[in-house]
Scaffold this active site. Structure first.
Site, PDB file in Angstrom:
ATOM      1  N   HIS A 224       2.878  -9.922 -12.595  1.00 48.45           N
ATOM      2  CA  HIS A 224       2.281  -8.978 -11.795  1.00 48.45           C
ATOM      3  C   HIS A 224       2.926  -7.966 -10.288  1.00 48.45           C
ATOM      4  O   HIS A 224       1.906  -7.522  -9.249  1.00 48.45           O
ATOM      5  CB  HIS A 224       1.240 -10.369 -10.691  1.00 48.45           C
ATOM      6  CG  HIS A 224       0.053 -10.416 -10.608  1.00 48.45           C
ATOM      7  ND1 HIS A 224      -0.259  -9.764  -8.950  1.00 48.45           N
ATOM      8  CD2 HIS A 224      -1.323  -9.543 -10.582  1.00 48.45           C
ATOM      9  CE1 HIS A 224      -1.687 -10.055  -8.374  1.00 48.45           C
ATOM     10  NE2 HIS A 224      -2.320  -9.570  -9.764  1.00 48.45           N
ATOM     11  N   LYS A 226       3.890  -4.770  -9.263  1.00 53.88           N
ATOM     12  CA  LYS A 226       3.346  -3.017  -8.907  1.00 53.88           C
ATOM     13  C   LYS A 226       3.968  -2.532  -8.409  1.00 53.88           C
ATOM     14  O   LYS A 226       4.405  -2.581  -7.154  1.00 53.88           O
ATOM     15  CB  LYS A 226       1.872  -2.687  -7.736  1.00 53.88           C
ATOM     16  CG  LYS A 226       0.631  -4.009  -8.868  1.00 53.88           C
ATOM     17  CD  LYS A 226       0.715  -4.923  -8.291  1.00 53.88           C
ATOM     18  CE  LYS A 226      -0.462  -5.255  -9.115  1.00 53.88           C
ATOM     19  NZ  LYS A 226      -0.780  -7.254  -9.106  1.00 53.88           N
ATOM     20  N   ASP A 231      14.200   8.530  -9.523  1.00 52.42           N
ATOM     21  CA  ASP A 231      14.973   9.100  -9.306  1.00 52.42           C
ATOM     22  C   ASP A 231      15.393   8.480  -8.326  1.00 52.42           C
ATOM     23  O   ASP A 231      16.381   9.036  -7.341  1.00 52.42           O
ATOM     24  CB  ASP A 231      14.834  10.767  -8.267  1.00 52.42           C
ATOM     25  CG  ASP A 231      14.469  11.565  -9.513  1.00 52.42           C
ATOM     26  OD1 ASP A 231      14.735  11.509 -10.604  1.00 52.42           O
ATOM     27  OD2 ASP A 231      14.063  12.591  -9.376  1.00 52.42           O
ATOM     28  N   HIS A 402      -8.930  -5.956  -2.687  1.00 52.95           N
ATOM     29  CA  HIS A 402      -8.095  -6.034  -3.512  1.00 52.95           C
ATOM     30  C   HIS A 402      -6.334  -6.003  -2.868  1.00 52.95           C
ATOM     31  O   HIS A 402      -5.734  -6.666  -3.233  1.00 52.95           O
ATOM     32  CB  HIS A 402      -8.591  -5.521  -4.993  1.00 52.95           C
ATOM     33  CG  HIS A 402      -6.924  -6.011  -6.097  1.00 52.95           C
ATOM     34  ND1 HIS A 402      -5.994  -5.524  -6.406  1.00 52.95           N
ATOM     35  CD2 HIS A 402      -7.174  -7.602  -6.275  1.00 52.95           C
ATOM     36  CE1 HIS A 402      -5.298  -6.139  -7.368  1.00 52.95           C
ATOM     37  NE2 HIS A 402      -6.049  -6.840  -7.357  1.00 52.95           N
ATOM     38  N   LYS A 404      -3.426  -6.842  -0.329  1.00 50.99           N
ATOM     39  CA  LYS A 404      -3.393  -8.130  -0.121  1.00 50.99           C
ATOM     40  C   LYS A 404      -2.022  -8.098   0.929  1.00 50.99           C
ATOM     41  O   LYS A 404      -1.203  -7.108   1.235  1.00 50.99           O
ATOM     42  CB  LYS A 404      -2.076  -8.842  -1.238  1.00 50.99           C
ATOM     43  CG  LYS A 404      -2.642  -8.848  -2.665  1.00 50.99           C
ATOM     44  CD  LYS A 404      -2.469  -8.086  -3.653  1.00 50.99           C
ATOM     45  CE  LYS A 404      -3.207  -8.520  -5.098  1.00 50.99           C
ATOM     46  NZ  LYS A 404      -3.862  -8.742  -5.362  1.00 50.99           N
ATOM     47  N   ASP A 409       0.734 -10.850  15.126  1.00 49.05           N
ATOM     48  CA  ASP A 409       1.360 -10.708  16.080  1.00 49.05           C
ATOM     49  C   ASP A 409       0.850  -8.685  16.222  1.00 49.05           C
ATOM     50  O   ASP A 409       1.639  -8.239  18.048  1.00 49.05           O
ATOM     51  CB  ASP A 409       2.548 -10.758  17.586  1.00 49.05           C
ATOM     52  CG  ASP A 409       1.820 -12.444  16.962  1.00 49.05           C
ATOM     53  OD1 ASP A 409       1.720 -13.180  17.304  1.00 49.05           O
ATOM     54  OD2 ASP A 409       3.914 -13.188  17.437  1.00 49.05           O
TER      55      ASP A 409
END
Length: 484
Positions: A224, A226, A231, A402, A404, A409
């Site tokens: 899952h 990404k 380089d 979507h 996350k 604070d």
């Protein structure tokens, strides 16, 4: 004849009783959260045959013998690589804020990964901006591109990214693309897969789904993460899969997917490259760790550190979950969370309720419409407890939110690939950045505020008056928490 039927019935009942008893003992003696064990026992007894079958498929973390042995051998080598970063000048504990200091200790002690300073961050939240930025960086690539994605869906600017990778491979850039077999199934069947392979792009399916091996390896274990590393100098991570939202799940009835990515330059890039190397070796057996970075951040670069927190099978268990709960417990006045799937563990639920009950202002922003019916109703089963504790819950109506993200604070944040459900926190391959950078955190907080402006706040009194059939659906789907 009746006697034979009677004997066969008794034998069948006896064998089934033995099967259920064996599975029950196996559930009880596994070291896991009590709530998960109880949920599985309820599923097994309420759905007798189906429950046992589901447990064999999804109840235990089974990597398969080959992958499990490889992961065990990899851990020492990768921990040694990460530990070297503790001796570079980018690991500056003196400048760490209170929020990240303990997370640095956690990741350092468990896997040798330190928080590193001297990074430049760019928060990107427009799909066009994200994909165009990725294309520009790919066009500048000189020797290597590493990518891992859960979903690659053909169409729109995602095709332009594919075309830029093919051109990079044709000019001699070493391109390694790791795609989850289930999430990227459509891409694997498209002409883009053939074009890439023929051009020299190394495309590997992660955790290939093979139905005939359903009892040999857990099928719902997914890659899952990404991550893009170009380089070993520029990296991306965040919530967005390699999709153009205008061409992705437009008929699902949830609206356009809303995502973010973070573009990174600095020592943290090499840590993300090492995480990709872990995933590549886990799948192929081929090792190619990046060079240890020089880690000599220039004086004019920001010193605020970033902690990379990975999790997944073969790595130390529950690191992201532990980092998240640490951050929640350290909050002094506010917590703001966005997640598309909210099915928290007992520990996470308790941490949120405790924070709210000690006076911390908590905003939870989740999508009003979800592409998973089970998750939608299971999520709502937690509303009552959270609202009663003082948590403000917002349902976003501007699409499938979507993103996350967690902001603590208004000074410290967590952003990455992990959903607040047990599948992401306990099972899948995930990565999160813990960022001790006030300017970046403020940008993320302001973006979260825009989400709230497109959301409806759940009123506690109205929630208490919801229909009985809603309550029944919530409780029914709550039983399936271990599968979500």
């Amino acid at each position: 004849m009746d006697k034979i039927y009677h004997i066969l019935t008794l034998v069948s009942i006896g064998l089934y009783w033995l099967l259920v008893a064996t599975v029950t003992f196996r559930v009880v003696f596994k070291k896991r959260a009590v709530s998960v064990s109880l949920a599985w026992l309820m599923i097994i007894y309420i759905l007798p045959v189906l429950g046992v079958f589901c447990y064999f498929l999804f109840g235990e973390l089974n990597l398969g013998r080959r992958r499990a042995e490889r992961a065990k051998q990899m851990l020492t080598s990768f921990t040694d690589w990460f530990t070297q970063l503790n001796h570079c000048q980018a690991h500056i504990t003196e400048t760490m804020g209170a929020h990240i200091y303990k997370i640095d200790q956690l990741c350092n002690h468990r896997m040798g990964i330190p928080a590193l300073s001297g990074n430049q961050l760019s928060l990107q939240y427009s799909p066009q901006q994200i994909l165009q930025s990725i294309i520009r960086d790919i066009e500048q690539a000189r020797y290597s591109i590493r990518m891992v994605f859960y979903i690659w869906h053909p169409g729109g600017l995602a095709d332009s990214v594919a075309s830029s990778l093919i051109k990079a491979a044709n000019r001699g850039v070493n391109v390694k693309l790791l795609l989850d077999s289930a999430g990227s199934n459509k891409f694997m069947k498209s002409h883009w897969y053939t074009l890439m392979v023929n051009s020299g792009v190394h495309v590997v399916q992660a955790l290939e789904v093979r139905p005939w091996r359903i009892f040999l390896r857990r099928l719902d274990l997914r890659q899952h993460r990404k991550i893009i590393v170009i380089d070993d100098s520029v990296a991306y991570t965040g919530s967005m899969n390699m999709v153009d939202p205008e061409y992705f799940k437009r008929d699902s009835g949830v609206g356009q997917w809303i995502d973010i990515m973070v573009r990174i330059v600095g020592p943290t890039v090499n840590v993300l490259a090492a995480i990709h190397s872990w995933d590549w070796e886990f799948e192929t057996g081929e090792r190619e760790l990046p060079l240890v970075p020089l880690c000599n951040p220039e004086d004019e670069l920001p010193k605020h550190p970033i902690q990379v927190v990975p999790s997944g099978p073969g790595m130390p268990e529950n690191m992201i979950s532990q980092a998240l709960i640490l951050a929640i417990h350290q909050a002094n006045h506010s917590i703001r969370i966005t997640t598309p799937y909210f099915v928290p563990s007992a520990d996470l639920l308790s941490a949120l309720k405790t924070a709210a009950q000690r006076g911390i202002h908590i905003d939870l922003i989740i999508p009003q419409k979800n592409d998973s019916l089970m998750v939608k109703w299971a999520s709502r089963s937690f509303y009552g407890d959270l609202l009663d504790a003082g948590v403000a819950i917002y349902e976003f109506y501007g699409g499938l939110l979507h993103t996350k993200s967690v902001v603590i604070d208004e000074q410290f944040c967590l952003v990455g690939t992990v959903n607040l459900d047990m599948r992401s926190l306990w099972l899948n391959f995930e990565v999160t950045l813990a960022v001790d950078d006030i300017e970046f955190t403020q940008q993320l907080y302001e973006l979260q505020q825009k989400y709230i402006q497109q959301a409806i706040k759940i009123d506690y009194q109205s929630w208490q008056m919801r229909p009985i059939y809603n309550r029944a659906l919530e409780r029914m789907y709550y039983l399936f928490n271990p599968l979500l």
